[in-house]
Design an enzyme around this catalytic site. Sequence first.
Site, PDB file in Angstrom:
ATOM      1  N   HIS A  18       0.857  -1.197   0.000  1.00  0.00           N
ATOM      2  CA  HIS A  18       0.000   0.000   0.000  1.00  0.00           C
ATOM      3  C   HIS A  18       0.888   1.241   0.000  1.00  0.00           C
ATOM      4  O   HIS A  18       1.737   1.387   0.893  1.00  0.00           O
ATOM      5  CB  HIS A  18      -0.890   0.011   1.243  1.00  0.00           C
ATOM      6  CG  HIS A  18      -1.771  -1.195   1.359  1.00  0.00           C
ATOM      7  ND1 HIS A  18      -3.077  -1.213   0.936  1.00  0.00           N
ATOM      8  CD2 HIS A  18      -1.525  -2.441   1.854  1.00  0.00           C
ATOM      9  CE1 HIS A  18      -3.600  -2.402   1.168  1.00  0.00           C
ATOM     10  NE2 HIS A  18      -2.676  -3.171   1.724  1.00  0.00           N
ATOM     11  N   GLU A 198      -8.036 -12.146   6.606  1.00  0.00           N
ATOM     12  CA  GLU A 198      -6.962 -11.575   7.453  1.00  0.00           C
ATOM     13  C   GLU A 198      -7.482 -11.476   8.895  1.00  0.00           C
ATOM     14  O   GLU A 198      -6.886 -12.027   9.817  1.00  0.00           O
ATOM     15  CB  GLU A 198      -6.542 -10.186   6.951  1.00  0.00           C
ATOM     16  CG  GLU A 198      -5.466  -9.527   7.809  1.00  0.00           C
ATOM     17  CD  GLU A 198      -5.214  -8.061   7.446  1.00  0.00           C
ATOM     18  OE1 GLU A 198      -6.089  -7.415   6.818  1.00  0.00           O
ATOM     19  OE2 GLU A 198      -4.125  -7.552   7.813  1.00  0.00           O
ATOM     20  N   ASP A 279       2.807  -3.001   4.272  1.00  0.00           N
ATOM     21  CA  ASP A 279       3.003  -1.612   4.738  1.00  0.00           C
ATOM     22  C   ASP A 279       4.395  -1.531   5.366  1.00  0.00           C
ATOM     23  O   ASP A 279       4.529  -1.365   6.588  1.00  0.00           O
ATOM     24  CB  ASP A 279       1.940  -1.273   5.793  1.00  0.00           C
ATOM     25  CG  ASP A 279       0.530  -1.518   5.272  1.00  0.00           C
ATOM     26  OD1 ASP A 279       0.057  -0.696   4.470  1.00  0.00           O
ATOM     27  OD2 ASP A 279      -0.083  -2.537   5.644  1.00  0.00           O
TER      28      ASP A 279
HETATM   29  N1  ADE Z   1      -4.561  -1.349   4.404  1.00  0.00           N
HETATM   30  C1  ADE Z   1      -3.248  -1.354   4.542  1.00  0.00           C
HETATM   31  N2  ADE Z   1      -2.835  -2.490   5.140  1.00  0.00           N
HETATM   32  C2  ADE Z   1      -3.954  -3.228   5.382  1.00  0.00           C
HETATM   33  C3  ADE Z   1      -4.199  -4.484   5.953  1.00  0.00           C
HETATM   34  N3  ADE Z   1      -3.204  -5.252   6.427  1.00  0.00           N
HETATM   35  N4  ADE Z   1      -5.470  -4.911   6.045  1.00  0.00           N
HETATM   36  C4  ADE Z   1      -6.474  -4.147   5.588  1.00  0.00           C
HETATM   37  N5  ADE Z   1      -6.311  -2.966   5.022  1.00  0.00           N
HETATM   38  C5  ADE Z   1      -5.046  -2.496   4.907  1.00  0.00           C
HETATM   39 ZN    ZN Z   2      -2.809  -5.042   2.628  1.00  0.00          ZN
END
Ligand code: ADE
Ligand code: ZN
Length: 342
Positions: A18, A198, A279
Site C-alpha cells: 500500500h 486476514e 506496509d
Molecule cells: N490497508 C493497509 N494495510 C492493510 C491491511 N493489512 N489490512 C487491511 N487494510 C489495509
Molecule cells: Zn494489505
Amino acid sequence: MTIDEVLRQMPKTELHLHLEGAVDSLTFAELATKHGLELPPHSSASDLYEYDTLADFLKVYSLVSHAIRDRDDFQRVTYECLERCAHSGARYVELFFSPESHFEAGVEYGAMLDGVLQGMEDAETDLNLVSNLVPAINRELGGVRAVEFVQMVADDRRDRVIGVGLDFNEVGYPPEHFVEAFRLATQVGLCRTSHAGEVGPAANVRTGIELLGCQRVDHGYNIVDDPVLVEECVVSQIPFTVCPTTTTYTSSFRDLADPNHAIRQMASAGLKLTINSDDPPMFGIDLAMEYCTLYHIMGFTPEELREFALNGIDAAWVDDQTKSEWRAAWSDEIDKLLAQVT
Ligand code: ADE
Ligand code: ZN
C-alpha cells in the site's frame, strides 16, 4: 555471499504493497509539518508507528494519508517507496493506493494519479523498476460508495491503472456487500483482488473468489479453518499474497516460529503463495527482510523461497509473453545466486 545478501538480490515481485503504508516515518513527519497537520504526541518520528490491532493500525494509516496533499507529495512518496522496493530486489511492483483516504483531505483523484504515475515513471527510468497501480476500495465506506469508486476509476483510466483492490477492516464489511462494484470492475476490464481472511472468516475468501471474481486473495490466512476451500484453492492455484510480518500485528497468527502459523499451513497444503510486505516502514520491514524472516524464523528452505519468488510472476497482472520471459531470466539468475551462498 550470505543467505541474507542472496535473498535481497533475488529477483522478486511485490504484489501487495500500500502506497500510504509505505511512507517512511520521517517523510510522514516532514509532510505533516509542511501542511501544518497536528500529530499525536511523540518523541521521535518512529513512535508514530505503534499499534497492536488492524483497527489501530488503520487509524495511523489514515493520518499518514492525510499528510500526502499535493502532486509533489504523491510523486515523492511513490518514488521513495519504489526505491526501497528496488533495494529489496523487486523487479515488478503492483502498488495499491487509497484514494478515499485522500478525499478526506480534499485532494482530487486526477491530482493523486498525476503525482503517483510520475513517481512510477521516474522509478522505471532511474531504477529500471516496472510498476502498475491498483486503486483500492475502502470497504468501510460500504457497497454503494464502492460502485461510485469503481466508476470513478473507470472514468479516468490511465495506462498503468490495471485493477482494483478491497481493503480496510473486514469485520462488519464482508465481501458480499461489494458484488455490484466488482461486477462493474469486471465489465470495464479491471483486474480484481481483495483482502480476505486476514481478520475475517474463511468464508470471506470463498466469497471474494466466487462472488467478486477475484483473481488473487490478499492475506487469506483464515482459509486454514476450511480444509475443503483449501483443497479447492490448491486445485485452482489461485494466488495468495501473504505478508509475514503483518500477521504479527493484525491476524490471530502472531508467532511466526509456530509450526502451525497460517503461512506454514498454507504452504504445506500446496497453495500458491507470493511474499509481500503490505506496509513496510509501518511494520518496520522491507520486502527482502520478509524473505529473510521466512528463512530464519519460519524455516522455509532456499528452494521454497525460490518458488515463492517465481509464483509472483504467475500471479502478476502482466501478459503471458512477459511472464515467460521473466520466468526464464529470473530462474537462471536465482539459481546462480543460490549457488553463491556461503
Ligand atoms: N490497508 C493497509 N494495510 C492493510 C491491511 N493489512 N489490512 C487491511 N487494510 C489495509
Ligand atoms: Zn494489505
